[in-house]
Scaffold this active site. Sequence first.
Site, mmCIF file in Angstrom:
data_model
loop_
_atom_site.group_PDB
_atom_site.id
_atom_site.type_symbol
_atom_site.label_atom_id
_atom_site.label_comp_id
_atom_site.label_asym_id
_atom_site.label_seq_id
_atom_site.Cartn_x
_atom_site.Cartn_y
_atom_site.Cartn_z
ATOM 1 N N SER A 137 81.185 5.087 2.963
ATOM 2 C CA SER A 137 81.858 3.818 3.046
ATOM 3 C C SER A 137 83.157 3.723 2.251
ATOM 4 O O SER A 137 83.958 2.818 2.497
ATOM 5 C CB SER A 137 80.906 2.714 2.584
ATOM 6 O OG SER A 137 80.531 2.891 1.237
ATOM 7 N N SER A 147 78.694 7.926 -0.038
ATOM 8 C CA SER A 147 79.945 7.209 0.231
ATOM 9 C C SER A 147 81.171 7.638 -0.548
ATOM 10 O O SER A 147 82.278 7.216 -0.226
ATOM 11 C CB SER A 147 79.746 5.714 0.022
ATOM 12 O OG SER A 147 79.135 5.177 1.167
ATOM 13 N N LYS A 197 87.816 0.527 -4.950
ATOM 14 C CA LYS A 197 87.037 0.154 -3.760
ATOM 15 C C LYS A 197 86.642 -1.319 -3.852
ATOM 16 O O LYS A 197 86.238 -1.790 -4.923
ATOM 17 C CB LYS A 197 85.784 1.034 -3.673
ATOM 18 C CG LYS A 197 84.947 0.805 -2.423
ATOM 19 C CD LYS A 197 83.731 1.726 -2.427
ATOM 20 C CE LYS A 197 82.883 1.578 -1.180
ATOM 21 N NZ LYS A 197 81.683 2.449 -1.217
HETATM 22 N N1 GLN Z 1 76.168 5.917 4.829
HETATM 23 C C1 GLN Z 1 75.146 5.494 3.914
HETATM 24 C C2 GLN Z 1 74.707 4.088 4.238
HETATM 25 O O1 GLN Z 1 75.224 3.540 5.171
HETATM 26 C C3 GLN Z 1 75.629 5.597 2.491
HETATM 27 C C4 GLN Z 1 76.522 4.507 2.095
HETATM 28 C C5 GLN Z 1 76.909 4.548 0.648
HETATM 29 O O2 GLN Z 1 76.792 5.572 -0.012
HETATM 30 N N2 GLN Z 1 77.342 3.400 0.164
HETATM 31 O O3 GLN Z 1 73.865 3.523 3.596
#
Ligand code: GLN
Length: 492
Positions: free
Chosen positions: A160, A184, A85
Amino acid sequence: MTKLNDLSLQQASDALRRGEISSRELTQACLNQIEKLEPEMNAFITLTPELALEQADAADQLRQARRKDPQSELSPLLGLPMAVKDVLAVANVRCTCGSRILENFIPPYNATSVERLLKAGIVTVGKANADEFAMGSSTENSAYGATHNPWDMTRSPGGSSGGSAAAVAGRMIPAALGTDTGGSVRQPASFCGVTGLKPTYGRVSRYGLVAYGSSLDSVGALAQSAEDLVLIFEEMAGVDPRDATSMDLPVPKIELTDDPDLKGLRVGVPEEYFIEGIQPEVESAVRKAIAELESLGAEIRPVTLPHTEYALPVYYLIAPAEASANLARYDGVRFGVRGSADSLLEMFHQTRGAGFGAEVKRRIMIGTYALSAGYYDAYYGQAQKVRTLIKGDFEKAFEQVDVVAAPVAPTTAFRLGEHSGSPLEMYLQDVFTLPANLAGVPGMAFPVGFDTQRLPIGMQLMGPHFREEILFRVTHAYQQVTNWHRQSPVLN
Ligand code: GLN
């Protein structure tokens, strides 16, 4: 006949060990699949095919040289291709974090998680697409365009770590690293029908993970099955002097058996995770999977996690607060792109104004507000107190059960654009994943069925701190008797 890029990490590892395939052949098969699908899927921000083939040749040579010696010294990951990632540093490869502001940032070092996997001999094919600074649930916040879900290209792969999940589901790569601050790894795993692990906070070093919410961030991985994830977890977990929050605890040797017997296991089902608004097919598939665990001998018990409803507001104060502090460093001086201007202040404005996307700016503003004098106690301080209650819910539940089983997300993969106009709608996607991060407990997401549109449905197991082995054992047992995790999308 199975194509090489269809092999799971474990299958590919076995084939390499037996000398049936070379890492170069395997890597080339993955690169071919990437070349074929990438124009439509956009799962990567940066591809490094030359580096990958170099690493593959080095792995093949090492294996060749060791042929006469016992192979046991070689890591089972030697020669296996992975994606990383794009919020984790891979030395000398551009690390954008899905942001314009780091468009030209090339870190000179590896994240510890990456470093350990490279030492084990993995091949890195490139940096996977993600929401900007990992803020989002759909990959639509990437400055490099959204990733498309291989099960239905009009839909989001989640986020994400959407690029990582789509790449594994699209059989571009057998495994990928992701990160999980509020879901994410688990939510994209669920949307793409792959298996994803979010380890306990402090289990895997965060060194070299570009900080979003430092008290919530964790490095995880996505692959076809729990058995695959064991290989990655065992290499990358463990204390690191470069991350003071990494725990100095032994990493258990995880031995999975073929026997799916779950006798003696207590599975908790929290009523707070089966709420109105959940897609009925998601609920029924998750309940069916829980019944499957019961038929393997597990005892199913209702549990309550009474502060679950506060997880969303608490997370969306704490995470932006930490993000606002963490992202202060992108001022055009040390990292990335610099705006041009006559004064220093104007340069900051230019750099940050042009470099950050709308969602990142929104979070910086929310976070700065929540931390400001006069509001700190009412927002940030209060959120921290409720966070303690959420953690307490899990501790109490784990006095009665070994794991908690719940849906990963209220729905299957939504359409690209469906929620991108409404931040609140997007945040609501995270209701079931945020609590584990706030409590710091590990979670595993894996496929348990499809909806009527043939979109994957995921279930998650959450366990006590530093007890990842239970999650591996239960998921593996389930995957021994079902084959949802072996399904892949039809791609032309
Ligand atoms: N969707 C959550 C956020 O926008 C989690 C994102 C993540 O785990 N990096 O913060």
